[in-house]
Design a protein around this motif. Structure first.
Motif, mmCIF file in Angstrom:
data_model
loop_
_atom_site.group_PDB
_atom_site.id
_atom_site.type_symbol
_atom_site.label_atom_id
_atom_site.label_comp_id
_atom_site.label_asym_id
_atom_site.label_seq_id
_atom_site.Cartn_x
_atom_site.Cartn_y
_atom_site.Cartn_z
ATOM 1 N N ASP A 24 34.530 13.026 0.974
ATOM 2 C CA ASP A 24 35.443 12.376 1.280
ATOM 3 C C ASP A 24 34.928 11.141 1.399
ATOM 4 O O ASP A 24 34.921 9.864 1.555
ATOM 5 N N GLY A 25 33.853 11.037 1.255
ATOM 6 C CA GLY A 25 32.741 9.750 1.145
ATOM 7 C C GLY A 25 32.094 9.095 1.995
ATOM 8 O O GLY A 25 31.016 8.475 2.194
ATOM 9 N N TYR A 26 32.873 9.621 3.440
ATOM 10 C CA TYR A 26 31.357 9.780 4.185
ATOM 11 C C TYR A 26 30.542 9.974 4.191
ATOM 12 O O TYR A 26 30.321 10.960 4.056
ATOM 13 N N HIS A 27 29.739 9.909 5.685
ATOM 14 C CA HIS A 27 28.185 10.448 5.967
ATOM 15 C C HIS A 27 28.496 11.319 7.067
ATOM 16 O O HIS A 27 28.766 10.904 8.161
ATOM 17 N N ALA A 28 27.873 12.621 7.139
ATOM 18 C CA ALA A 28 27.465 13.646 8.225
ATOM 19 C C ALA A 28 26.558 12.670 8.850
ATOM 20 O O ALA A 28 25.499 12.363 8.700
ATOM 21 N N LEU A 29 26.687 12.942 10.716
ATOM 22 C CA LEU A 29 26.060 12.346 11.211
ATOM 23 C C LEU A 29 25.557 13.715 12.616
ATOM 24 O O LEU A 29 26.336 14.312 12.765
ATOM 25 N N ALA A 30 24.570 13.159 12.388
ATOM 26 C CA ALA A 30 23.724 13.574 14.200
ATOM 27 C C ALA A 30 23.333 12.783 14.943
ATOM 28 O O ALA A 30 22.307 11.540 14.464
ATOM 29 N N LEU A 138 41.485 6.685 13.612
ATOM 30 C CA LEU A 138 41.165 5.041 13.623
ATOM 31 C C LEU A 138 40.110 4.590 12.781
ATOM 32 O O LEU A 138 39.605 3.708 11.812
ATOM 33 N N GLY A 139 38.527 5.512 13.861
ATOM 34 C CA GLY A 139 37.300 5.001 12.826
ATOM 35 C C GLY A 139 36.418 5.655 13.704
ATOM 36 O O GLY A 139 36.886 6.517 14.758
ATOM 37 N N SER A 140 35.178 5.974 13.133
ATOM 38 C CA SER A 140 34.882 7.253 13.119
ATOM 39 C C SER A 140 33.775 6.621 14.827
ATOM 40 O O SER A 140 33.180 7.882 15.710
ATOM 41 N N ASP A 141 33.837 5.325 15.856
ATOM 42 C CA ASP A 141 33.513 5.733 16.682
ATOM 43 C C ASP A 141 34.164 5.105 17.603
ATOM 44 O O ASP A 141 33.425 4.904 19.136
ATOM 45 N N GLY A 155 30.324 15.648 13.362
ATOM 46 C CA GLY A 155 30.835 15.138 12.066
ATOM 47 C C GLY A 155 30.966 14.011 11.334
ATOM 48 O O GLY A 155 29.526 13.515 10.962
ATOM 49 N N ARG A 156 31.794 12.867 11.484
ATOM 50 C CA ARG A 156 30.973 11.201 10.502
ATOM 51 C C ARG A 156 31.329 10.436 12.145
ATOM 52 O O ARG A 156 31.269 9.127 12.104
ATOM 53 N N GLY A 157 30.529 11.447 13.406
ATOM 54 C CA GLY A 157 30.930 10.191 14.763
ATOM 55 C C GLY A 157 31.724 10.342 15.464
ATOM 56 O O GLY A 157 31.786 9.677 16.686
ATOM 57 N N SER A 181 28.080 -5.303 6.183
ATOM 58 C CA SER A 181 29.218 -4.753 6.295
ATOM 59 C C SER A 181 28.849 -3.537 6.767
ATOM 60 O O SER A 181 27.245 -3.595 5.591
ATOM 61 N N THR A 182 29.374 -2.677 7.579
ATOM 62 C CA THR A 182 28.825 -1.144 7.504
ATOM 63 C C THR A 182 29.216 -0.531 6.209
ATOM 64 O O THR A 182 28.387 0.288 5.959
ATOM 65 N N ALA A 183 29.346 -0.611 5.843
ATOM 66 C CA ALA A 183 29.859 0.428 4.310
ATOM 67 C C ALA A 183 28.881 -0.088 3.207
ATOM 68 O O ALA A 183 28.783 0.631 2.456
ATOM 69 N N ALA A 184 28.706 -1.510 3.238
ATOM 70 C CA ALA A 184 27.545 -1.936 2.365
ATOM 71 C C ALA A 184 26.247 -1.075 3.358
ATOM 72 O O ALA A 184 25.598 -1.047 2.112
ATOM 73 N N VAL A 185 26.195 -1.153 4.131
ATOM 74 C CA VAL A 185 24.392 -0.485 4.454
ATOM 75 C C VAL A 185 24.307 0.560 3.963
ATOM 76 O O VAL A 185 23.683 1.206 3.837
ATOM 77 N N TYR A 186 25.916 1.605 4.386
ATOM 78 C CA TYR A 186 26.393 3.187 3.619
ATOM 79 C C TYR A 186 25.481 3.385 2.621
ATOM 80 O O TYR A 186 25.657 4.342 1.887
ATOM 81 N N ALA A 187 26.262 2.376 1.803
ATOM 82 C CA ALA A 187 26.235 2.233 0.180
ATOM 83 C C ALA A 187 24.835 2.505 -0.222
ATOM 84 O O ALA A 187 23.916 2.594 -0.997
#
Ligand code: C5P
Length: 307
Positions: A24-30, A138-141, A155-157, A181-187
């Protein structure tokens, strides 16, 4: 007319482990979140149509915060009304102290605060389970902004569980005038071919339970740091300045560009903040016009006034 004001905290990530991109484009987080004492206050009042206003404290620049339906606070309000099958609306007034696009989840705090405020205004008594689930859409955080404290996120947070934390930590928060931008840093993280094998940060959990800032400093970690520094090499200077100012450790907050310095106690935090304020930039103005001192952990979104 009844108004409800809810206060929600900024978050930092004491550990941010980022796996490869998912389908889905999101990253798995721990990740290990901590809520710190920098807050947005959100006031809601019943209205004929959705509206949002943003007022800032101090020098903060909130010009990039949208004032239309795309604002995450309005999305939160609509999601809560839809969950209950209601056609009710509200005006949402945000008093902002959390730096925008800073890696401190200010938008997520506003969304969480709006959920709690409207739940109270409309006397909906939404279950914690449902509120957390709506928050996660609404958002991961956003779920973390509801629970606050110190928590492990997977999950994704959005999947959060409290973590034992015996510390009374003090952070120096060093925002940057230019957001990231968060999206830019993940990209960029993907472009650099990064993508760690995820693991639970056991040594960090031990340091939190042991309340020792020297041990905690050794265990702070952010996988996104190389990607953020690649996009913004100027941030290396801030890390060097924090280290020179005598902090225990410098940590990039989430996707940046805000830096955090871990201090021994409140006095040490003020001392580090003072030294950073004295750092002069090229034009001989201070490099860090805004430096905050904040304790953690603090409570998640909570009602402060009902009038
Ligand atoms: O969930 P949120 O809307 O806060 O995420 C903002 C952006 O950050 C996403 O669009 C995505 O690009 C990135 N992100 C990600 N993996 C996560 C969380 C966020 O890739 N676990």
């Amino acid at each position: 007319m009844t108004t409800v004001t809810v206060r929600a905290p900024a978050k930092i990530n004491l550990h941010l482990g980022v796996g490869p991109a998912r389908e889905d484009g999101y990253h798995a987080l721990a990740t290990v979140y901590q809520a710190i004492g920098v807050y947005d206050d959100v006031t809601v009042v019943e209205a004929d149509d959705w509206a949002v206003t943003v007022n800032v404290t101090g020098d903060l620049d909130a010009s990039d915060v949208p004032l239309d339906d795309s604002n995450i606070a309005i999305r939160a309000g609509r999601a809560l009304a839809a969950h209950h099958g209601l056609d009710r609306r509200a005006r949402v007034e945000i008093a902002k102290s959390i730096p925008v696009a800073g890696g401190l989840a200010g938008g997520s705090a506003d969304a969480a605060a709006t959920l709690v405020a409207l739940d109270r205004l409309w006397d909906l008594r939404t279950s914690d389970e449902d509120l957390l689930r709506i928050a996660g859409t609404l958002g991961s955080d956003v779920p973390f902004a509801l629970i606050g404290g110190t928590a492990y996120g997977t999950g994704r947070g959005e999947l959060v569980e409290p973590v034992a934390d015996a510390g009374e930590w003090w952070w120096v928060v060093v925002p940057n005038t230019v957001g990231l931008s968060t999206a830019a840093v993940y990209a960029q993280y993907d472009a650099l071919g990064l993508g760690e094998h995820l693991r639970a940060p056991e040594a960090l959990f031990d340091a939190l339970a042991g309340a020792d800032p020297v041990r905690l400093a050794e265990e702070l970690h952010n996988d996104l740091e190389p990607a953020a520094l690649d996009l913004r090499p100027d941030l290396c200077q801030t890390r060097a300045d924090i280290e020179a100012a005598g902090a225990h450790a410098a940590l990039l907050s989430g996707s940046g560009p805000t830096w955090l310095a871990l201090a021994r106690d409140a006095d040490h935090a003020r001392d580090v903040a003072g030294r950073l304020g004295e750092q002069m930039g090229e034009q001989l103005g201070t490099r860090y016009p805004v430096v905050l001192c904040a304790p953690g952990p603090v409570a998640g979104a909570h009602v402060v006034t009902y009038a």
